[in-house]
Scaffold this motif. Sequence first.
Motif, PDB file in Angstrom:
ATOM      1  N   ASP A  47       0.817  -1.200   0.000  1.00 46.81           N
ATOM      2  CA  ASP A  47       0.000   0.000   0.000  1.00 46.81           C
ATOM      3  C   ASP A  47       0.857   1.257   0.000  1.00 46.81           C
ATOM      4  OD1 ASP A  47      -2.342  -1.383  -0.026  1.00 46.81           O
ATOM      5  OD2 ASP A  47      -2.805  -1.127   2.091  1.00 46.81           O
ATOM      6  N   THR A 313     -10.443  12.885  -0.502  1.00 51.69           N
ATOM      7  CA  THR A 313     -10.503  11.470  -0.142  1.00 51.69           C
ATOM      8  C   THR A 313     -10.966  10.645  -1.329  1.00 51.69           C
ATOM      9  OG1 THR A 313     -11.070  12.048   2.145  1.00 51.69           O
ATOM     10  CG2 THR A 313     -11.502   9.777   1.447  1.00 51.69           C
ATOM     11  N   ILE A 315     -12.039   6.824  -2.925  1.00 51.66           N
ATOM     12  CA  ILE A 315     -12.473   5.446  -2.724  1.00 51.66           C
ATOM     13  C   ILE A 315     -11.675   4.573  -3.680  1.00 51.66           C
ATOM     14  CG2 ILE A 315     -14.385   3.827  -2.992  1.00 51.66           C
ATOM     15  CD1 ILE A 315     -14.894   5.468  -0.644  1.00 51.66           C
ATOM     16  N   SER A 322      -6.511   1.809   4.918  1.00 51.25           N
ATOM     17  CA  SER A 322      -7.019   3.157   4.679  1.00 51.25           C
ATOM     18  C   SER A 322      -5.997   4.174   5.180  1.00 51.25           C
ATOM     19  CB  SER A 322      -8.357   3.361   5.383  1.00 51.25           C
ATOM     20  OG  SER A 322      -9.367   2.585   4.775  1.00 51.25           O
ATOM     21  N   TYR A 387     -11.562  -1.985  10.193  1.00 52.66           N
ATOM     22  CA  TYR A 387     -10.395  -1.126  10.437  1.00 52.66           C
ATOM     23  C   TYR A 387      -9.483  -1.658  11.537  1.00 52.66           C
ATOM     24  CZ  TYR A 387     -14.014   0.871  13.534  1.00 52.66           C
ATOM     25  OH  TYR A 387     -15.036   1.056  14.432  1.00 52.66           O
ATOM     26  N   ILE A 400      -5.319   1.662   9.856  1.00 52.34           N
ATOM     27  CA  ILE A 400      -5.386   3.002   9.277  1.00 52.34           C
ATOM     28  C   ILE A 400      -4.011   3.617   9.412  1.00 52.34           C
ATOM     29  CG2 ILE A 400      -6.463   5.278   9.407  1.00 52.34           C
ATOM     30  CD1 ILE A 400      -8.905   3.962  10.678  1.00 52.34           C
ATOM     31  N   SER A 410      -6.353  11.350   1.021  1.00 57.73           N
ATOM     32  CA  SER A 410      -6.768  10.236   1.857  1.00 57.73           C
ATOM     33  C   SER A 410      -7.327   9.123   0.977  1.00 57.73           C
ATOM     34  CB  SER A 410      -7.831  10.691   2.854  1.00 57.73           C
ATOM     35  OG  SER A 410      -7.371  11.772   3.625  1.00 57.73           O
ATOM     36  N   VAL A 411      -7.323   7.904   1.513  1.00 57.44           N
ATOM     37  CA  VAL A 411      -7.814   6.744   0.766  1.00 57.44           C
ATOM     38  C   VAL A 411      -8.672   5.881   1.683  1.00 57.44           C
ATOM     39  CG1 VAL A 411      -7.195   4.622  -0.459  1.00 57.44           C
ATOM     40  CG2 VAL A 411      -5.822   6.684  -0.784  1.00 57.44           C
ATOM     41  N   ILE A 412      -9.878   5.560   1.225  1.00 62.59           N
ATOM     42  CA  ILE A 412     -10.700   4.534   1.867  1.00 62.59           C
ATOM     43  C   ILE A 412     -10.413   3.239   1.116  1.00 62.59           C
ATOM     44  CG2 ILE A 412     -13.029   3.776   2.459  1.00 62.59           C
ATOM     45  CD1 ILE A 412     -12.104   6.294   3.937  1.00 62.59           C
ATOM     46  N   GLY A 413      -9.649   2.331   1.740  1.00 62.36           N
ATOM     47  CA  GLY A 413      -9.184   1.123   1.064  1.00 62.36           C
ATOM     48  C   GLY A 413     -10.212  -0.001   1.088  1.00 62.36           C
ATOM     49  N   MET A 416     -11.693  -1.363   4.510  1.00 64.19           N
ATOM     50  CA  MET A 416     -12.744  -0.514   5.067  1.00 64.19           C
ATOM     51  C   MET A 416     -14.060  -0.689   4.311  1.00 64.19           C
ATOM     52  SD  MET A 416     -12.961   1.854   7.565  1.00 64.19           S
ATOM     53  CE  MET A 416     -11.466   2.857   7.711  1.00 64.19           C
ATOM     54  N   GLN A 417     -13.986  -1.120   3.058  1.00 64.29           N
ATOM     55  CA  GLN A 417     -15.180  -1.264   2.225  1.00 64.29           C
ATOM     56  C   GLN A 417     -15.858  -2.625   2.363  1.00 64.29           C
ATOM     57  OE1 GLN A 417     -14.469  -0.017  -1.934  1.00 64.29           O
ATOM     58  NE2 GLN A 417     -12.590   0.942  -1.224  1.00 64.29           N
TER      59      GLN A 417
END
Length: 441
Positions: A47, A313, A315, A322, A387, A400, A410-413, A416-417
């Motif tokens: 990552d 941010t 997605i 994240s 998380y 995180i 920022s990244v919502i990985g 988290m999804q």
Amino acid sequence: MVSLSQLPFFLIFFLFTTLCNSSQPYLQLPLLHRHPSPTPTQALSSDTRRLSLLHSRSASSPIVSGASTGSGQYFVHLLLGSPPQPLLLVADTGSDLVWLRCSACKNCSRRSPGSAFLARHSSTFSPFHCYDSACRLVPRPDPAPCNHTRLHSPCRYQYTYSDGSTTAGFFSKETTALNTTAGKPAKLPHLSFGCGFDISGPSLTGPSFNGAHGVMGLGRGPISFISQLGHQFGSTFSYCLMDYTLSPPPSSYLRIGASESDVVSKLSYTRLILNPLSPTFYYIGIKSVSVNGVKLAVRPSVWSLDKDGNGGTVIDSGTTLSFLPEAAYRLILTAFKRSLKKVASLVEPTPGFDLCVNVTSLAKGSLPRLRFGLEGGSVLAPPPRNYFIETMDRVECLAIQPVDSGSGFSVIGNLMQQGFLFEFDKDRSRLGFSRHGCGLQ
């Protein structure tokens, strides 16, 4: 957002001829996962490399494939060529281009380990000509010789990543078939993709690429996989990324086309924001964050996009963990530590992580609850398993990481999804999400 009238002629022609004989309103593909799964430390390493590539921009490279490090854990299986050859591509919302590893081998009887598509073995493989309008959509090597009078002057593309890794080859088109959740393969007469004959560098040749043969770009650009199928199925796609650590693992899937009405009724929505300096990515607006119902004192500017295209941010299906702005991350970390000290024993953090807890005696539901308030009033409230990640037996760490909002985003990985249905509606510029609707339809 690109309208149909703004698309090049070749793409309009493509959109009106691809899959023209199909009446199916959507295409649903199973998403596969690598086995064995990478360790948390491996995921963090991949990552971190991926984020360095995503954050690097170049005016000479209008398309940036964010999945070059292979940190994405979900794959699409497809059959390419005539006769068909099986391939695995990373499903990646952080890039536009569909590209894969190709071989120029003339006399191979079968693919050798580590090789991918044998272009010379397919009767339907065809590179675009270097003067074709399609060639203007991909980054080119310099110099990129092109001869009007020659019959064979293929369109050459080249990506050079921030770590020195490079993929280069011919921008091409090919007959493709995809396995669907209905059990019937879907045939695509002309898939535009980068056929990479020259692959070099640590992020594309090492074990971090996870055995993938290439990348399926699901971004917002005109040559992404989603855009290429737009006329047939519309500019909406969705996916469910399920927890692959469960046994047996539940099915994950990618759906091109709108969701059923009963699913749509359960979705919460937030606006998709377009960043002109990074038009590939799906940005959302975070307005607030809370821990156990207490709103943290994070300045609104921490979440914002600035005039230089930094911040915001994204997605991203191709990043595992994240990444949040440093200022927000430190407040979350402090609140989590304060909460956990009351109910559990904090332990020496696993290298690369800042907070780890022994969950042996931890009561169910005792892990801190994280909630994101989004633009438009919707709330994203993932469960703690999205998380916290197990780094060793009975030890879980906060999955995180901090990022400098002054130079990146920022990244919502994908961790988290997990367990959510996410629907990307490009025409209405909105993202829908729900904890319901992930059953195969």
